[in-house]
Design a protein around this motif. Structure first.
Motif, short mmCIF file in Angstrom:
data_model
loop_
_atom_site.label_atom_id
_atom_site.label_comp_id
_atom_site.label_asym_id
_atom_site.label_seq_id
_atom_site.Cartn_x
_atom_site.Cartn_y
_atom_site.Cartn_z
N GLY A 96 0.81 -1.22 0.00
CA GLY A 96 0.00 0.00 0.00
C GLY A 96 0.84 1.27 0.00
N VAL A 99 0.64 4.15 -3.44
CA VAL A 99 -0.51 3.91 -4.34
C VAL A 99 -1.57 5.00 -4.21
CG1 VAL A 99 -0.18 1.41 -4.39
CG2 VAL A 99 -1.66 2.40 -2.65
N GLY A 100 -1.26 6.05 -3.50
CA GLY A 100 -2.22 7.15 -3.35
C GLY A 100 -3.18 6.93 -2.20
N LYS A 101 -4.02 7.94 -1.98
CA LYS A 101 -5.01 7.86 -0.91
C LYS A 101 -6.41 7.90 -1.51
CE LYS A 101 -2.22 10.16 2.58
NZ LYS A 101 -2.00 11.38 3.34
N PRO A 102 -7.35 7.21 -0.86
CA PRO A 102 -8.72 7.25 -1.37
C PRO A 102 -9.27 8.68 -1.35
CG PRO A 102 -8.49 5.52 0.27
CD PRO A 102 -7.24 6.34 0.31
N ALA A 103 -9.97 9.06 -2.41
CA ALA A 103 -10.58 10.39 -2.49
C ALA A 103 -11.71 10.35 -3.50
CB ALA A 103 -9.53 11.42 -2.93
N ARG A 104 -12.61 11.30 -3.43
CA ARG A 104 -13.71 11.34 -4.40
C ARG A 104 -13.12 11.53 -5.79
NH1 ARG A 104 -18.70 12.26 -1.73
NH2 ARG A 104 -18.32 12.76 0.45
N PRO A 105 -13.42 10.62 -6.71
CA PRO A 105 -12.81 10.73 -8.05
C PRO A 105 -13.46 11.81 -8.90
CG PRO A 105 -14.25 8.82 -7.95
CD PRO A 105 -14.27 9.43 -6.58
N PRO A 111 -6.46 7.01 -12.53
CA PRO A 111 -6.29 6.22 -11.29
C PRO A 111 -5.05 6.66 -10.50
CG PRO A 111 -5.79 4.89 -13.23
CD PRO A 111 -6.31 6.19 -13.74
N ALA A 112 -5.27 6.94 -9.23
CA ALA A 112 -4.16 7.41 -8.38
C ALA A 112 -3.11 6.34 -8.17
CB ALA A 112 -4.72 7.88 -7.04
N SER A 113 -3.53 5.07 -8.25
CA SER A 113 -2.55 4.00 -8.00
C SER A 113 -1.55 3.88 -9.15
CB SER A 113 -3.28 2.67 -7.81
OG SER A 113 -3.95 2.30 -8.99
N GLU B 155 -14.46 9.74 3.29
CA GLU B 155 -13.45 9.78 2.21
C GLU B 155 -12.70 8.46 2.07
OE1 GLU B 155 -11.87 12.69 0.20
OE2 GLU B 155 -14.02 13.02 0.30
N ILE B 158 -15.64 6.18 0.06
CA ILE B 158 -16.68 6.62 -0.87
C ILE B 158 -16.31 6.38 -2.33
CG2 ILE B 158 -15.93 9.05 -1.06
CD1 ILE B 158 -19.56 7.84 -0.69
N GLN B 159 -15.02 6.48 -2.62
CA GLN B 159 -14.56 6.22 -4.00
C GLN B 159 -14.93 4.81 -4.45
OE1 GLN B 159 -10.31 6.61 -4.28
NE2 GLN B 159 -10.26 6.18 -6.46
N PHE B 160 -14.81 3.87 -3.53
CA PHE B 160 -15.04 2.47 -3.87
C PHE B 160 -16.54 2.13 -3.89
CE2 PHE B 160 -10.92 3.10 -2.04
CZ PHE B 160 -10.11 2.57 -3.03
N GLY B 232 -13.95 5.62 -11.91
CA GLY B 232 -12.85 6.11 -11.09
C GLY B 232 -12.70 5.38 -9.77
N ASP B 234 -10.75 2.79 -9.03
CA ASP B 234 -9.35 2.43 -8.78
C ASP B 234 -9.24 1.18 -7.91
OD1 ASP B 234 -6.62 2.46 -8.75
OD2 ASP B 234 -6.41 4.51 -8.01
N MET B 237 -5.85 0.32 -6.22
CA MET B 237 -5.50 1.01 -4.98
C MET B 237 -6.15 0.33 -3.77
SD MET B 237 -6.71 4.59 -3.43
CE MET B 237 -6.11 5.83 -4.54
N GLN B 240 -4.38 -2.96 -2.95
CA GLN B 240 -3.04 -2.80 -2.33
C GLN B 240 -3.18 -2.26 -0.90
OE1 GLN B 240 -1.31 -4.45 -4.39
NE2 GLN B 240 -2.86 -4.00 -5.95
N LEU B 241 -4.13 -1.36 -0.68
CA LEU B 241 -4.32 -0.84 0.68
C LEU B 241 -4.80 -1.95 1.61
CD1 LEU B 241 -5.98 2.64 -0.05
CD2 LEU B 241 -3.63 2.21 0.70
N GLY B 244 -1.88 -4.18 2.21
CA GLY B 244 -0.97 -3.51 3.14
C GLY B 244 -1.45 -3.65 4.58
#
Lengths: 143, 251
Positions: A96, A99-105, A111-113, B155, B158-160, B232, B234, B237, B240-241, B244
């Motif tokens: 991890g 690979v970036g942090k989760p955020a509103r896309p 893709p941030a990863s 946050e 919510i993306q997922f 979006g 991802d 991500m 991997q998180l 991790g």
């Protein structure tokens, strides 16, 4: 594999053309892994020639000290360096890291990863492998 | 199996035309798939789905395609468009920059007919990771009548939660291409979505499900799933998180 699953198969798995440099790295990682495994097996056979004594060992060394042998060794060097550097990148990613942090896309949803850190890691692995390969060729053919 | 057709219905002067190649295959009586070609007029805003529906309307109504909302919300019209998994309703022909547009059914899904594929396995694996909040109490008996979350907590997941279960990620995944038992990026990303939700208490049971040789450890971080996701999400991500967390890299 049952036909009705419509799997892409190995051909689809190793196709590097559709998904950018990440998929190229994915393919190179597998090829270099298989190559290093083959080298490892060959290396065990190579070093086992010491059991034939000094003469046997020298005979074998003479056999592999050819231009073809040097080219194979330089490819092994490149595979080793790429697999190591890219392996560190992948292991960090698996943890991890980077690979970036989760955020509103937001559109267009890049893709941030798949960020620049990982791209730099992949290009660095390829570049370092090429440099190491050239260095190896220079040492082996430089005399 | 090939056919070139065109129609001279009235179009605006800005309309251009492309060759639309549609994969045709009926598992009940075809031994292998083939392509039918159609000459289709399009404007710069015409989507691939609209072109396929145009073919159904004017040339061959038997072309099988699944669609519903036409606005990238239902996740029904996923297909391989010019070699990559995309939503047909979310892909404009003008963006493809090609005189030929080839549409095929999504890889790694059994074909029902032509462009329609079976989603049973996708839904099964999605269901397998328990895609709902797990906890002993309920918001119906709490004082606030709801489980409050800070914006930062929202946050985290919510993306997922944007996943529309279109299956494009599973179609692009190199592991899915060869491993029939792999859970897949869609389900793994949804596992992260619930594990990361501060209201959820089912982390341990969910992690037990994905901690499997055909679970999260089969992901090799190729990232193709994230590149094709039309919302979006991802998934790479999230996976991997989650890994991790399982490896102890993060809390």
């Amino acid at each position: 594999m049952p036909q009705d699953e419509h799997k892409e198969g190995i051909g689809g798995m190793i196709n590097p053309r559709r998904y950018g440099i990440e998929r190229v790295a994915y393919l190179l990682m597998r090829l270099s892994g298989l190559g290093l495994l083959a080298y490892f097996i060959g290396h065990i056979y190579e070093t086992s020639n010491i059991l034939r004594g000094q003469v046997g060992w020298n005979d074998f060394m003479e056999m592999i000290s050819t231009p073809e042998g040097h080219i194979i060794m330089s490819i092994v060097i490149a595979m080793c360096v790429f697999h190591t550097v890219n392996g560190v990148r992948v292991m960090l990613g698996h943890g991890g890291v980077g690979v970036g942090k989760p955020a509103r896309p937001d559109y267009p949803y890049d893709p941030a990863s798949q960020n620049y850190r990982h791209k730099i890691g992949i290009y660095s692995a390829i570049l370092l492998a090429a440099v190491a390969m050239m260095y190896g060729l220079a040492v082996m053919f430089g005399e | 199996m090939a056919q070139v057709s065109s129609v001279s219905n009235e179009q605006s002067p800005t309309a251009k035309s492309i060759t639309l190649k549609i994969s045709r295959y009926n598992p009940e009586h075809d031994e292998s798939s083939g392509f039918m070609e159609f000459n289709v007029k399009y404007e710069k805003w015409t989507t691939v789905l609209e072109a396929i529906l145009d073919v159904k309307k004017h040339f061959d109504h038997s072309v099988a395609v699944r669609y519903s909302c036409r606005q990238a919300t239902c996740g029904s019209c996923g297909m391989i468009i010019n070699g990559k998994p995309r939503l047909a309703c979310f892909t404009k022909i003008s963006e493809l920059d090609s005189n030929t547009v080839t549409v095929e059914p999504m890889n790694n899904f059994p074909v029902i007919r032509d462009l329609a594929v079976k989603f049973e396995k996708l839904f099964d694996t999605h269901q397998k990771i328990k895609p709902y909040l797990i906890r002993d109490d309920t918001e119906l008996v709490s004082d606030e009548k709801e489980f409050l979350q800070t914006p930062e907590e929202v946050e985290q997941y919510i993306q997922f939660a944007n996943c529309i279960k279109c299956g494009l990620c599973n179609s692009a995944c190199p592991t899915m291409a060869t491993d029939s038992s792999f859970v897949g990026p869609q389900a793994l990303a949804q596992a992260y979505r619930y594990v990361a939700d501060s209201r959820d208490k089912g982390k341990d049971s969910r992690l037990k499900i994905i901690d499997d040789s055909h679970g999260i450890w089969r992901c090799h971080f190729a990232g193709s799933c994230s590149q094709v996701c039309p919302k979006g999400v991802d998934p790479a991500m999230g996976i991997q998180l989650l890994r991790g967390y399982m490896l102890g890299f993060s809390s």
